[in-house]
Design a protein around this motif. Structure first.
Motif, PDB file in Angstrom:
ATOM      1  N   LYS A  58      -7.463 -16.301  19.886  1.00  0.00           N
ATOM      2  CA  LYS A  58      -6.120 -16.729  20.264  1.00  0.00           C
ATOM      3  C   LYS A  58      -5.162 -16.615  19.080  1.00  0.00           C
ATOM      4  N   ILE A  59      -5.659 -16.941  17.891  1.00  0.00           N
ATOM      5  CA  ILE A  59      -4.816 -16.812  16.693  1.00  0.00           C
ATOM      6  C   ILE A  59      -4.453 -15.349  16.478  1.00  0.00           C
ATOM      7  N   LEU A  60      -5.422 -14.471  16.613  1.00  0.00           N
ATOM      8  CA  LEU A  60      -5.159 -13.045  16.404  1.00  0.00           C
ATOM      9  C   LEU A  60      -4.154 -12.513  17.424  1.00  0.00           C
ATOM     10  N   GLU A  61      -4.202 -13.026  18.655  1.00  0.00           N
ATOM     11  CA  GLU A  61      -3.246 -12.601  19.684  1.00  0.00           C
ATOM     12  C   GLU A  61      -1.812 -12.966  19.309  1.00  0.00           C
ATOM     13  N   LEU A  62      -1.658 -14.009  18.494  1.00  0.00           N
ATOM     14  CA  LEU A  62      -0.321 -14.450  18.078  1.00  0.00           C
ATOM     15  C   LEU A  62       0.254 -13.589  16.945  1.00  0.00           C
ATOM     16  N   ARG A  63      -0.564 -12.686  16.426  1.00  0.00           N
ATOM     17  CA  ARG A  63      -0.154 -11.758  15.358  1.00  0.00           C
ATOM     18  C   ARG A  63       0.503 -12.474  14.172  1.00  0.00           C
ATOM     19  N   PRO A  64      -0.172 -13.464  13.590  1.00  0.00           N
ATOM     20  CA  PRO A  64       0.429 -14.165  12.447  1.00  0.00           C
ATOM     21  C   PRO A  64       0.446 -13.284  11.209  1.00  0.00           C
ATOM     22  N   ASP A  65       1.480 -13.429  10.400  1.00  0.00           N
ATOM     23  CA  ASP A  65       1.465 -12.763   9.106  1.00  0.00           C
ATOM     24  C   ASP A  65       1.057 -13.731   7.991  1.00  0.00           C
ATOM     25  N   CYS A  66       0.814 -14.998   8.359  1.00  0.00           N
ATOM     26  CA  CYS A  66       0.267 -15.961   7.407  1.00  0.00           C
ATOM     27  C   CYS A  66      -0.302 -17.150   8.178  1.00  0.00           C
ATOM     28  N   VAL A  67      -1.435 -17.659   7.714  1.00  0.00           N
ATOM     29  CA  VAL A  67      -2.037 -18.859   8.286  1.00  0.00           C
ATOM     30  C   VAL A  67      -2.174 -19.888   7.178  1.00  0.00           C
ATOM     31  N   PHE A  68      -1.712 -21.105   7.426  1.00  0.00           N
ATOM     32  CA  PHE A  68      -1.845 -22.201   6.467  1.00  0.00           C
ATOM     33  C   PHE A  68      -3.023 -23.079   6.861  1.00  0.00           C
ATOM     34  N   GLY A  69      -3.937 -23.305   5.920  1.00  0.00           N
ATOM     35  CA  GLY A  69      -5.074 -24.178   6.170  1.00  0.00           C
ATOM     36  C   GLY A  69      -5.181 -25.249   5.110  1.00  0.00           C
ATOM     37  N   PHE A  70      -6.194 -26.123   5.285  1.00  0.00           N
ATOM     38  CA  PHE A  70      -6.392 -27.215   4.335  1.00  0.00           C
ATOM     39  C   PHE A  70      -7.867 -27.383   3.996  1.00  0.00           C
ATOM     40  N   SER A  71      -8.177 -27.278   2.745  1.00  0.00           N
ATOM     41  CA  SER A  71      -9.437 -27.691   2.124  1.00  0.00           C
ATOM     42  C   SER A  71     -10.630 -26.820   2.481  1.00  0.00           C
ATOM     43  N   ASP A  72     -11.713 -27.127   1.788  1.00  0.00           N
ATOM     44  CA  ASP A  72     -12.977 -26.424   1.993  1.00  0.00           C
ATOM     45  C   ASP A  72     -13.503 -26.609   3.408  1.00  0.00           C
ATOM     46  N   LEU A  73     -13.054 -27.665   4.089  1.00  0.00           N
ATOM     47  CA  LEU A  73     -13.529 -27.911   5.441  1.00  0.00           C
ATOM     48  C   LEU A  73     -13.084 -26.816   6.408  1.00  0.00           C
ATOM     49  N   GLN A  74     -12.051 -26.058   6.036  1.00  0.00           N
ATOM     50  CA  GLN A  74     -11.591 -24.954   6.886  1.00  0.00           C
ATOM     51  C   GLN A  74     -11.929 -23.591   6.280  1.00  0.00           C
ATOM     52  N   ALA A  75     -12.876 -23.594   5.352  1.00  0.00           N
ATOM     53  CA  ALA A  75     -13.238 -22.344   4.675  1.00  0.00           C
ATOM     54  C   ALA A  75     -13.800 -21.309   5.643  1.00  0.00           C
ATOM     55  N   ASP A  76     -14.607 -21.732   6.612  1.00  0.00           N
ATOM     56  CA  ASP A  76     -15.201 -20.778   7.559  1.00  0.00           C
ATOM     57  C   ASP A  76     -14.127 -20.154   8.454  1.00  0.00           C
ATOM     58  N   ILE A  77     -13.151 -20.983   8.862  1.00  0.00           N
ATOM     59  CA  ILE A  77     -12.036 -20.448   9.663  1.00  0.00           C
ATOM     60  C   ILE A  77     -11.264 -19.426   8.840  1.00  0.00           C
ATOM     61  N   ALA A  78     -10.977 -19.794   7.597  1.00  0.00           N
ATOM     62  CA  ALA A  78     -10.215 -18.901   6.714  1.00  0.00           C
ATOM     63  C   ALA A  78     -10.958 -17.576   6.526  1.00  0.00           C
ATOM     64  N   ALA A  79     -12.263 -17.661   6.290  1.00  0.00           N
ATOM     65  CA  ALA A  79     -13.040 -16.443   6.062  1.00  0.00           C
ATOM     66  C   ALA A  79     -13.015 -15.534   7.285  1.00  0.00           C
ATOM     67  N   ALA A  80     -13.143 -16.125   8.478  1.00  0.00           N
ATOM     68  CA  ALA A  80     -13.126 -15.317   9.702  1.00  0.00           C
ATOM     69  C   ALA A  80     -11.792 -14.594   9.859  1.00  0.00           C
ATOM     70  N   LEU A  81     -10.706 -15.290   9.569  1.00  0.00           N
ATOM     71  CA  LEU A  81      -9.381 -14.678   9.700  1.00  0.00           C
ATOM     72  C   LEU A  81      -9.157 -13.602   8.645  1.00  0.00           C
ATOM     73  N   ILE A  82      -9.622 -13.857   7.438  1.00  0.00           N
ATOM     74  CA  ILE A  82      -9.474 -12.872   6.364  1.00  0.00           C
ATOM     75  C   ILE A  82     -10.216 -11.592   6.712  1.00  0.00           C
ATOM     76  N   ARG A  83     -11.389 -11.730   7.329  1.00  0.00           N
ATOM     77  CA  ARG A  83     -12.154 -10.542   7.729  1.00  0.00           C
ATOM     78  C   ARG A  83     -11.425  -9.716   8.783  1.00  0.00           C
ATOM     79  N   HIS A  84     -10.509 -10.385   9.501  1.00  0.00           N
ATOM     80  CA  HIS A  84      -9.684  -9.664  10.476  1.00  0.00           C
ATOM     81  C   HIS A  84      -8.359  -9.186   9.863  1.00  0.00           C
ATOM     82  N   GLY A  85      -8.237  -9.310   8.551  1.00  0.00           N
ATOM     83  CA  GLY A  85      -7.061  -8.789   7.872  1.00  0.00           C
ATOM     84  C   GLY A  85      -5.864  -9.715   7.853  1.00  0.00           C
ATOM     85  N   VAL A  86      -6.069 -10.992   8.189  1.00  0.00           N
ATOM     86  CA  VAL A  86      -4.961 -11.949   8.215  1.00  0.00           C
ATOM     87  C   VAL A  86      -4.806 -12.603   6.845  1.00  0.00           C
TER      88      VAL A  86
END
Length: 266
Positions: A58-86
């Motif tokens: 769903k995030i990828l469908e929104l075509r974000p040019d930046c995602v803001f996250g917080f802390s190591d607790l969201q590291a897995d989310i961040a990594a998944a998005l980075i692998r998709h080029g976000v």
């Protein structure tokens, strides 16, 4: 032409609230499902994440040019998005000073440095005024902030610092330095009794604080806060969000609690 990212997903509430305060809410295309500040954000923006999980598709469908996250607790989310080029920006603010730093960085990213700095300056001035009032109290109450009840978890660093600014002294300052909740578990509740808090503030991570349950804990009847009915709730959205809310509504509520206690016990 506005500079900086134009399509932002905020995985936690504090960056959403801050972008609204800066008048840049049009840049937000997705938010956390836990967002309650500002209220209108829930009505206007798609909800694409919890705290520890997110709807990557769903995030990828929104075509974000930046995602803001917080802390190591969201590291897995961040990594998944980075692998998709976000592009992902993950902040890790744990103190009042770090919260201000995060706010400035976000303001710079959306080309609102002047407006952001003006808000920061006003808020710092208010915190200084609250701290001065706290220093003038004849006696500072001992405060226990409970982030969770089973097991008992004490307050994180920015909450501890805000209690100090508000005019109180954290009963567990040594635990406040621990960034992870599991490291702030008070293994034996008797430790809280021994530190004899004058005030107990509960903010149970999204569930309602039950002062009657606290008062009924074994051995707690002689605790000053229980004896004097000084058990209070501050909503998680107002104090456990490391952003504008904690620096405004959160600390103001702490300060009012301290002033009320001081009027009775000063």
């Amino acid at each position: 032409m506005s500079r900086g990212p134009q399509r932002i997903v905020c995985l936690t509430e504090e960056t959403t609230e801050w972008l609204y305060l800066l008048g840049e809410e049009a840049r937000i295309v997705g938010i956390s499902g836990y967002t309650v500040r500002p209220r209108r954000a829930r009505e206007e923006k798609p909800k694409v994440s919890a705290f520890l999980s997110a709807k990557i598709d769903k995030i990828l469908e929104l075509r974000p040019d930046c995602v803001f996250g917080f802390s190591d607790l969201q590291a897995d989310i961040a990594a998944a998005l980075i692998r998709h080029g976000v592009q992902v920006v993950v902040f890790n603010q744990r103190s009042v000073a770090q919260i201000f730093d995060m706010l400035f960085q976000v303001a710079a990213l959306v080309d609102r440095v002047a407006e952001g700095q003006a808000w920061i300056d006003r808020t710092r001035a208010r915190l200084d005024a609250i701290a001065a009032a706290g220093r003038a109290l004849p006696r500072r109450p001992r405060m226990y902030f409970e982030e969770w009840d089973d097991p008992c978890i004490s307050g994180i660093r920015w909450v501890s610092e805000l209690m100090g600014i508000a005019g109180g002294d954290d009963c567990f300052p040594e635990l406040a330095a621990m960034p992870l909740g599991k490291d702030r578990i008070i293994g034996e509740p008797q430790r809280i009794v021994e530190r004899a808090p004058d005030i107990v503030v509960g903010s149970w991570c999204g569930k309602k604080f039950r002062p009657e349950r606290v008062a009924a804990r074994a051995g707690w009847q002689a605790v000053p806060a229980v004896r004097d009915a000084q058990l209070f709730e501050i909503k998680s959205a107002d104090i456990l969000q490391p952003g504008p809310a904690a620096l405004t509504d959160g600390v103001e509520q702490l300060h009012r609690i301290v002033l009320q206690w001081s009027a009775r016990h000063g």
